[in-house]
Scaffold this motif. Sequence first.
Motif, PDB file in Angstrom:
ATOM      1  N   GLY A 172       8.328  -3.138  -7.875  1.00 30.66           N
ATOM      2  CA  GLY A 172       7.032  -2.469  -7.967  1.00 30.66           C
ATOM      3  C   GLY A 172       5.930  -3.257  -7.275  1.00 30.66           C
ATOM      4  O   GLY A 172       5.149  -2.699  -6.505  1.00 30.66           O
ATOM      5  N   ILE A 173       5.878  -4.567  -7.531  1.00 29.30           N
ATOM      6  CA  ILE A 173       4.876  -5.405  -6.867  1.00 29.30           C
ATOM      7  C   ILE A 173       5.135  -5.447  -5.366  1.00 29.30           C
ATOM      8  O   ILE A 173       4.196  -5.402  -4.569  1.00 29.30           O
ATOM      9  N   ALA A 174       6.413  -5.522  -4.978  1.00 30.05           N
ATOM     10  CA  ALA A 174       6.755  -5.548  -3.553  1.00 30.05           C
ATOM     11  C   ALA A 174       6.325  -4.248  -2.868  1.00 30.05           C
ATOM     12  O   ALA A 174       5.782  -4.271  -1.760  1.00 30.05           O
ATOM     13  N   PHE A 175       6.537  -3.102  -3.531  1.00 29.30           N
ATOM     14  CA  PHE A 175       6.136  -1.825  -2.941  1.00 29.30           C
ATOM     15  C   PHE A 175       4.619  -1.714  -2.844  1.00 29.30           C
ATOM     16  O   PHE A 175       4.083  -1.258  -1.830  1.00 29.30           O
ATOM     17  N   ILE A 176       3.927  -2.142  -3.889  1.00 29.70           N
ATOM     18  CA  ILE A 176       2.455  -2.115  -3.854  1.00 29.70           C
ATOM     19  C   ILE A 176       1.937  -3.026  -2.749  1.00 29.70           C
ATOM     20  O   ILE A 176       0.992  -2.679  -2.030  1.00 29.70           O
ATOM     21  N   ALA A 177       2.572  -4.185  -2.575  1.00 33.33           N
ATOM     22  CA  ALA A 177       2.178  -5.093  -1.492  1.00 33.33           C
ATOM     23  C   ALA A 177       2.416  -4.454  -0.133  1.00 33.33           C
ATOM     24  O   ALA A 177       1.575  -4.554   0.772  1.00 33.33           O
ATOM     25  N   TRP A 178       3.554  -3.775   0.032  1.00 36.39           N
ATOM     26  CA  TRP A 178       3.851  -3.102   1.308  1.00 36.39           C
ATOM     27  C   TRP A 178       2.813  -2.024   1.604  1.00 36.39           C
ATOM     28  O   TRP A 178       2.285  -1.954   2.717  1.00 36.39           O
ATOM     29  N   VAL A 179       2.524  -1.192   0.614  1.00 36.26           N
ATOM     30  CA  VAL A 179       1.532  -0.127   0.814  1.00 36.26           C
ATOM     31  C   VAL A 179       0.166  -0.726   1.126  1.00 36.26           C
ATOM     32  O   VAL A 179      -0.533  -0.256   2.028  1.00 36.26           O
ATOM     33  N   GLY A 180      -0.216  -1.779   0.421  1.00 33.43           N
ATOM     34  CA  GLY A 180      -1.508  -2.415   0.665  1.00 33.43           C
ATOM     35  C   GLY A 180      -1.613  -3.020   2.049  1.00 33.43           C
ATOM     36  O   GLY A 180      -2.616  -2.835   2.750  1.00 33.43           O
ATOM     37  N   VAL A 181      -0.579  -3.744   2.467  1.00 34.52           N
ATOM     38  CA  VAL A 181      -0.610  -4.376   3.787  1.00 34.52           C
ATOM     39  C   VAL A 181      -0.585  -3.326   4.888  1.00 34.52           C
ATOM     40  O   VAL A 181      -1.354  -3.403   5.856  1.00 34.52           O
ATOM     41  N   ARG A 182       0.295  -2.333   4.773  1.00 29.78           N
ATOM     42  CA  ARG A 182       0.355  -1.287   5.804  1.00 29.78           C
ATOM     43  C   ARG A 182      -0.950  -0.488   5.842  1.00 29.78           C
ATOM     44  O   ARG A 182      -1.451  -0.158   6.911  1.00 29.78           O
ATOM     45  N   GLY A 183      -1.489  -0.170   4.688  1.00 28.90           N
ATOM     46  CA  GLY A 183      -2.753   0.581   4.660  1.00 28.90           C
ATOM     47  C   GLY A 183      -3.902  -0.202   5.264  1.00 28.90           C
ATOM     48  O   GLY A 183      -4.684   0.333   6.056  1.00 28.90           O
ATOM     49  N   MET A 184      -3.983  -1.491   4.917  1.00 30.67           N
ATOM     50  CA  MET A 184      -5.066  -2.328   5.449  1.00 30.67           C
ATOM     51  C   MET A 184      -4.953  -2.470   6.961  1.00 30.67           C
ATOM     52  O   MET A 184      -5.921  -2.271   7.684  1.00 30.67           O
ATOM     53  N   THR A 185      -3.758  -2.802   7.439  1.00 37.91           N
ATOM     54  CA  THR A 185      -3.616  -3.011   8.884  1.00 37.91           C
ATOM     55  C   THR A 185      -3.753  -1.707   9.645  1.00 37.91           C
ATOM     56  O   THR A 185      -4.271  -1.693  10.764  1.00 37.91           O
ATOM     57  N   TRP A 186      -3.308  -0.598   9.068  1.00 40.83           N
ATOM     58  CA  TRP A 186      -3.469   0.687   9.738  1.00 40.83           C
ATOM     59  C   TRP A 186      -4.952   1.038   9.850  1.00 40.83           C
ATOM     60  O   TRP A 186      -5.419   1.483  10.878  1.00 40.83           O
TER      61      TRP A 186
END
Length: 180
Positions: free
Chosen positions: A143-157
């Motif tokens: 769950g934390i890994a998925f939230i981190a992925w979404v956060g990083v991809r969203g921020m960089t996008w």
Amino acid sequence: MQDTVGQTQQPMRDTTGRPGVPWGAVVLLVVWCAVEATIFTFTLRPTMSELLSDLTGYNVNPIALVLLLWIFLTIIIAGSFACIQALNDAIKAKDIGNIVSMIAVQIAVAMFQVLFLYRELVDAMTPWLAQQGVTLGVVGTLGIAFIAWVGVRGMTWFLFGRSGAPALIAVLNRQAGTHR
């Protein structure tokens, strides 16, 4: 057969509004992919070294492992941005078949990155979390890994991916010897 892609694409513009390639966004995207690949190379290196040693029976050359892992991860991370751009283009074109297939591809990319990259990052933070009194199970870690992925991809996008990804794809798709 009619070329529907050529009709929907807008000419690229640089930061001044003139047609051209937004090189700042392209450079930032490439640098970000390299930085993210560097982070994940060093979090995955022990696991990959142990896995390859167990499979082959030999100790792996650490320099070769780091170099190959970094190149592979840079390509995977840049491909993630290409998948997001392809999904974005399919949504803009309202092509349902393409939307469904790109969602399936993006789910596969997200699963790979969460299971193999971001989970390792969360596992590297587990001792610190344990000192704080937090114990994570499989669901918590993923769950934390998925939230981190979404956060990083969203921020960089949001910051530079939405301009850098189409420009990078366009630069890579140019015909050799053509100048613009």
